[in-house]
Each structure stands twice: as C-alpha cells, then as structure tokens.
Write an enzyme that holds these catalytic residues in place. Structure first.
Site, PDB file in Angstrom:
ATOM      1  CG  ASN A   9      -1.682   1.267   1.402  1.00 47.31           C
ATOM      2  OD1 ASN A   9      -1.787   2.064   0.466  1.00 47.31           O
ATOM      3  ND2 ASN A   9      -2.246   1.480   2.590  1.00 47.31           N
ATOM      4  CE  LYS A  11      -0.046   3.430   4.636  1.00 48.02           C
ATOM      5  NZ  LYS A  11      -0.024   3.585   6.072  1.00 48.02           N
ATOM      6  CG  HIS A  94      -5.842   2.463   4.844  1.00 44.98           C
ATOM      7  ND1 HIS A  94      -5.402   3.417   5.734  1.00 44.98           N
ATOM      8  CD2 HIS A  94      -4.889   1.510   4.803  1.00 44.98           C
ATOM      9  CE1 HIS A  94      -4.220   3.029   6.210  1.00 44.98           C
ATOM     10  NE2 HIS A  94      -3.885   1.881   5.656  1.00 44.98           N
ATOM     11  CD  GLU A  96      -2.827   5.911   6.388  1.00 39.27           C
ATOM     12  OE1 GLU A  96      -2.787   5.964   5.141  1.00 39.27           O
ATOM     13  OE2 GLU A  96      -1.938   5.361   7.067  1.00 39.27           O
ATOM     14  CD  GLU A 166      -3.801  -2.062   7.173  1.00 40.65           C
ATOM     15  OE1 GLU A 166      -2.699  -2.390   6.726  1.00 40.65           O
ATOM     16  OE2 GLU A 166      -4.346  -0.976   6.916  1.00 40.65           O
ATOM     17  N   GLY A 172       2.191   2.406  10.735  1.00 37.47           N
ATOM     18  CA  GLY A 172       3.212   3.441  10.578  1.00 37.47           C
ATOM     19  C   GLY A 172       3.883   3.840  11.879  1.00 37.47           C
ATOM     20  CB  SER A 212       4.634  -1.718  12.066  1.00 38.13           C
ATOM     21  OG  SER A 212       4.323  -0.348  12.251  1.00 38.13           O
TER      22      SER A 212
HETATM   23  P1  PGA Z   1       2.535   0.369   7.631  1.00 39.05           P
HETATM   24  O1  PGA Z   1       1.129   0.640   6.912  1.00 39.05           O
HETATM   25  O2  PGA Z   1       3.020  -0.969   7.099  1.00 39.05           O
HETATM   26  O3  PGA Z   1       3.404   1.512   7.225  1.00 39.05           O
HETATM   27  O4  PGA Z   1       2.271   0.308   9.094  1.00 39.05           O
HETATM   28  C1  PGA Z   1       0.222  -0.400   6.678  1.00 39.05           C
HETATM   29  C2  PGA Z   1      -1.049   0.175   6.097  1.00 39.05           C
HETATM   30  O5  PGA Z   1      -1.447   1.273   6.499  1.00 39.05           O
HETATM   31  O6  PGA Z   1      -1.674  -0.455   5.215  1.00 39.05           O
END
Ligand code: PGA
Length: 250
Positions: A9, A11, A94, A96, A166, A172, A212
C-alpha cells in the site's frame, strides 16, 4: 488451502517516474513468489505500473474506488476507470480514509459492492484504535466493521474479497500487534464471517495482517494459522524490503 497474498500500500508516495523505478527493481526479485503479489498505488501511477507488470506475477490495485458508476462526484475515480488502466484490486476503508476523509461503514459497504460489480477485488480494511483496544472493544469494533462492509454481499462474491486487519495503533508506528494478538483478532473476524456466510465460505476468505509488517516480523506473523498475508505500507516503498516480505519464509 488459502493462497497467501502480500500487498503493498504505497499511500500518497511515488510519482510516475519513482513508481517505474521501484517496479523495475522489484519485478525480477519477486518473479518466483509463491504468494500472490499486489501493488496498490496512487491513481496517477496505476497505468504505468500496470504496463510494466503486464506479463508478470504482480497485480495492480488502487487505494480506493467510487461507489457510483459515474456522475457528479468531484474527485472520485470509478471502478470502470480503474479497470481501464489495469487495476484488478482496490483497497477500501483504510483507517486513514476512515479517520481523515470521512469514510464510514456505510460508504465502505457501498464501495465494496461497486468494486465487486465491476470485477475489482476489494481489500477491505478493518481495525481498532488504541483507545478501543484498551477499552476492551476490539471484537465489537471489528464485528461492526465487518458486518457493515459486507451487508448485501453474497457468499459467492466473498470468494473475491480480501480483508486486511490493521490495528490503527500499529500503522506506521513501528508497533506491531504480537503474532498471537493478530491471529486472535483475525480468527475472530473469520468467526464473524462464519456466522454471516457459514463455515465453508469463511474458511475460504483471505485475511491479511497490516501495521508495521516488515522483513523482521513477517515470518512469524505469516506462520500463524489464520494470517493469510500482509498489507504493507512503509516496507513496500523499498524493493529489497518488500521482496523480503514477499519471501517471508526465506
Ligand atoms: P505500515 O502501513 O506498514 O506503514 O504500518 C500499513 C497500512 O497502512 O496499510
């Protein structure tokens, strides 16, 4: 029985030029992958990435999809438009987007139905915040999100669906859920699917862990019985790191 699926992903990262560079590096590295490999990339890079990965084992996805066929939806991109440029997957809901762009269980449901209608495979994200986990609400939250996302989705359509669990506090942040925490919640999500669709359908749905996930922790996460893959943010932006996650058993 369930084929593992590792999806990047990106982003809001990578211009077309940067995307091409990364994909050219990645393609030979992952060509013998035993799992499904997907790159979910910004809209502007989909066509370029799809072109570069055409005769490869890498599939391309979007990071969202509109819930309507066409019309007055400024800023949205339709499923037909995504298919036209070569996307076969779309991330939906997601955290976010839920947190910053007003995504709700209802809009996640509408987008999921629309993706399925056009033959795009949805990667539907669910997961609790830190406050919800500490308040003992993890199961309640993922149940509500799962039931909400798949309202009016049939058991047959569920074969096309991927779910990404998630935990918001792990995205992140460098904090990963422990292998057991991740597996336990994913198994719980599968039990919610079983009560909606029956055990056989639930056993067929691939559920990823995300948050992560990286070269250092992917092997033990993937060894958990209910974890069928990963949705990878930060570690998908470097070819070497993403390749290590794709080869999580090496
Ligand atoms: P990350 O993001 O691996 O940077 O924690 C995962 C995601 O948001 O899909």
């Amino acid at each position: 029985m369930r084929k593992p699926i590792i999806a990047g992903n990106w982003k809001m990262n990578n211009t077309i030029a940067e995307a091409e560079k990364l994909v050219k590096e990645l393609k030979p590295l992952v060509k013998d992958a035993e799992c499904d490999v997907v790159l979910c990339v910004p809209y502007t890079a989909i066509a370029a990435v799809a072109k570069l990965t055409k005769k490869s084992n890498i599939a391309v996805g979007a990071e969202n999809v509109a819930w309507a066929d066409k019309g007055a939806f400024t800023g949205e991109i339709s499923a037909a438009m995504l298919k036209e440029v070569g996307a076969t997957y779309a991330i939906i809901g997601h955290s976010e987007r839920r947190q910053m762009f007003g995504e709700t269980d209802e809009t996640v449901n509408k987008r999921t139905i629309q993706a399925l209608k056009y033959g795009l495979k949805p990667i539907v994200c669910v997961g609790e915040t830190l406050e919800e986990r500490e308040g003992g609400k993890t199961e309640e939250v993922v149940k509500r999100q799962t039931e909400g996302a798949f309202a009016n989705v049939t058991a047959t359509e569920m074969a096309q669906v991927v779910i990404a669990y998630e935990p918001v506090w792990a995205i992140g942040t460098g904090k990963t859920a422990t292998d057991e925490q991740a597996n336990e919640t994913i198994a719980y999500i599968r039990s919610v699917l079983a009560s909606l669709y029956g055990e056989e359908t639930a056993q067929g749905v691939r559920i990823q862990y995300g948050g992560s996930m990286n070269p250092g922790n992917c092997k033990s996460l993937m060894a958990q019985p209910d974890i069928d893959g990963g949705l990878i943010g930060g570690a998908s932006l470097k070819a070497a790191d993403f390749n290590k996650v794709v080869h999580y058993n090496a």
